[in-house]
Design an enzyme around this catalytic site. Structure first.
Site, PDB file in Angstrom:
ATOM      1  N   LYS A 187      26.266  39.273  12.575  1.00  0.00           N
ATOM      2  CA  LYS A 187      26.309  38.100  13.453  1.00  0.00           C
ATOM      3  C   LYS A 187      24.994  37.350  13.342  1.00  0.00           C
ATOM      4  O   LYS A 187      23.919  37.915  13.570  1.00  0.00           O
ATOM      5  CB  LYS A 187      26.544  38.558  14.893  1.00  0.00           C
ATOM      6  CG  LYS A 187      26.592  37.440  15.915  1.00  0.00           C
ATOM      7  CD  LYS A 187      26.881  38.027  17.298  1.00  0.00           C
ATOM      8  CE  LYS A 187      26.916  36.953  18.359  1.00  0.00           C
ATOM      9  NZ  LYS A 187      27.202  37.529  19.701  1.00  0.00           N
ATOM     10  N   ASP A 204      29.411  37.813  31.095  1.00  0.00           N
ATOM     11  CA  ASP A 204      30.452  37.000  30.459  1.00  0.00           C
ATOM     12  C   ASP A 204      31.668  37.856  30.132  1.00  0.00           C
ATOM     13  O   ASP A 204      32.192  37.822  29.011  1.00  0.00           O
ATOM     14  CB  ASP A 204      29.906  36.332  29.198  1.00  0.00           C
ATOM     15  CG  ASP A 204      30.791  35.176  28.721  1.00  0.00           C
ATOM     16  OD1 ASP A 204      31.518  34.607  29.553  1.00  0.00           O
ATOM     17  OD2 ASP A 204      30.757  34.848  27.522  1.00  0.00           O
ATOM     18  N   VAL A 229      29.985  35.054  12.250  1.00  0.00           N
ATOM     19  CA  VAL A 229      30.169  36.504  12.109  1.00  0.00           C
ATOM     20  C   VAL A 229      30.824  36.785  10.773  1.00  0.00           C
ATOM     21  O   VAL A 229      31.824  36.154  10.420  1.00  0.00           O
ATOM     22  CB  VAL A 229      31.021  37.077  13.261  1.00  0.00           C
ATOM     23  CG1 VAL A 229      31.160  38.591  13.111  1.00  0.00           C
ATOM     24  CG2 VAL A 229      30.405  36.735  14.610  1.00  0.00           C
ATOM     25  N   MET A 287      28.152  28.860  18.398  1.00  0.00           N
ATOM     26  CA  MET A 287      26.708  28.918  18.151  1.00  0.00           C
ATOM     27  C   MET A 287      26.335  29.952  17.121  1.00  0.00           C
ATOM     28  O   MET A 287      25.188  30.088  16.752  1.00  0.00           O
ATOM     29  CB  MET A 287      25.960  29.227  19.455  1.00  0.00           C
ATOM     30  CG  MET A 287      26.320  30.554  20.090  1.00  0.00           C
ATOM     31  SD  MET A 287      25.223  30.992  21.442  1.00  0.00           S
ATOM     32  CE  MET A 287      23.706  31.298  20.578  1.00  0.00           C
ATOM     33  N   GLY A 288      27.308  30.695  16.638  1.00  0.00           N
ATOM     34  CA  GLY A 288      26.994  31.740  15.670  1.00  0.00           C
ATOM     35  C   GLY A 288      28.084  31.920  14.643  1.00  0.00           C
ATOM     36  O   GLY A 288      29.187  31.391  14.762  1.00  0.00           O
TER      37      GLY A 288
END
Length: 330
Positions: free
Chosen positions: A19, A113, A4, A1-2
């Site tokens: 990020k 997480d 970096v 979803m991202g």
């Protein structure tokens, strides 16, 4: 979803990690709020074991971007991929994670997480906890029996998270127990054939496995520490990250020498000088019985008696044959 990126902060003259949400996700209000929450969580934390946040900015195309401390090193999952680590190393890593989590929990931040991919190991051995992207400020959490979406990584998710309940500091300790299980044994506590969310279901429904079934070299007290962290009921786990860290610091460095395919094979990095075998005691709930019962004694006795008779008979036959072949024998 991202994405970096490695970047350089011109004004500060140092390397940073940038990020950003993927472009096609930037229009999702929920994901944007998630990134903002990560920024708020990180901004509240200042600890040498937590990746620091420098800034939160908006790019020219409207994407929210986190400017983070650049941490050199290797993710723990890459280190564990080479096989189980010796327990002394596991305890060292776990203790540093506990110190970072204790600082976060004190500020009301639950990571939610904790897993090997979110643990960075610097070249000097220092451990850094990363990716508070799904962390929630405890004051904002909805407690009680309200069910919501399960958030986290199924293989390391606490039972309460799998059920959609609010995560607490003890949820992080459960995930850390699953992390240590993998680091010490080379496998995860629950590994369903179909993978995916089935692992989260097993965290809720299946009994807690004994790490020594996967790797008998794991010290008994170390196995007890992992099993306690993996208790289904949060009240049966360690009361705090500090308490779990103390248990890891006081644990043995002995190796298990029981039966099984791993018996006598030292874990990666184990040396006789650093990991001497000594007697250890397991709590009753996961103690292994090594005594020989009456039935087994009778069986062993019968086998021994049969072997003795066979040896005597064979010895007599050999002596008789040798005598019959001697010079002058009739």
């Amino acid at each position: 979803m991202g994405e970096v990126f490695l970047a350089r902060a011109i004004r500060l003259g140092r390397r940073v990690a940038v990020k950003a949400l993927l472009a096609h996700l930037s229009s999702d209000p929920g994901l944007i709020e998630r990134l903002r929450r990560e920024a708020r969580a990180l901004a509240a934390l200042r600890h040498p074991g937590i990746v620091g946040l420098h800034d939160l900015v908006e790019s020219r195309d409207g994407r929210l971007v986190l400017v983070l401390e650049c941490v050199p090193g290797t993710p723990l999952d890459a280190e564990v991929a080479g096989g189980p680590l010796r327990w002394a190393r596991c305890a060292e890593i776990g203790g540093q994670i506990c110190a970072a989590l204790a600082a976060a929990h004190e500020r009301g931040v639950v990571h939610r997480d904790v897993k090997p991919a979110n643990i960075l190991i610097e070249p000097n051995g220092r451990v850094r906890v990363a990716d508070f992207g799904i962390a929630r400020l405890r004051d904002e959490a909805t407690l009680g029996s309200h069910a919501g979406p399960a958030i986290g990584t199924p293989a390391f998710m606490s039972p309460e998270q799998a059920r959609g309940l609010a995560a607490t500091p003890r949820s992080d300790l459960y995930s850390l127990g699953a992390l240590l299980f993998e680091a010490a044994t080379g496998r995860r506590p629950f590994e369903p054939a179909d993978g995916g969310f089935a692992a989260a279901v097993m965290h809720v429904t299946e009994p807690v496995p004994d790490p020594r079934d996967a790797n008998p070299i794991v010290p008994a007290r170390a196995a007890a520490t992992i099993v306690r962290a993996l208790a289904k009921d949060p009240e049966e786990r360690f009361a705090s990250a500090a308490e779990m860290g103390a248990a890891l610091a006081s644990g043995p460095t002995a190796v298990w020498v029981g039966g099984g395919p791993w018996a006598g094979a030292p874990a990666r990095g184990t040396t006789p000088d650093r990991d001497r075998t000594r007697p250890v005691t397991m709590p009753p709930r996961i103690a292994r019985t090594r005594t020989v019962g009456p039935r087994r004694r009778r069986m062993l006795g019968g086998v021994v008696a049969t072997l003795v008779v066979a040896v005597i008979a064979l010895g007599g036959a050999i002596v008789g044959r040798a005598t019959s072949q001697a010079p002058g024998a009739e």
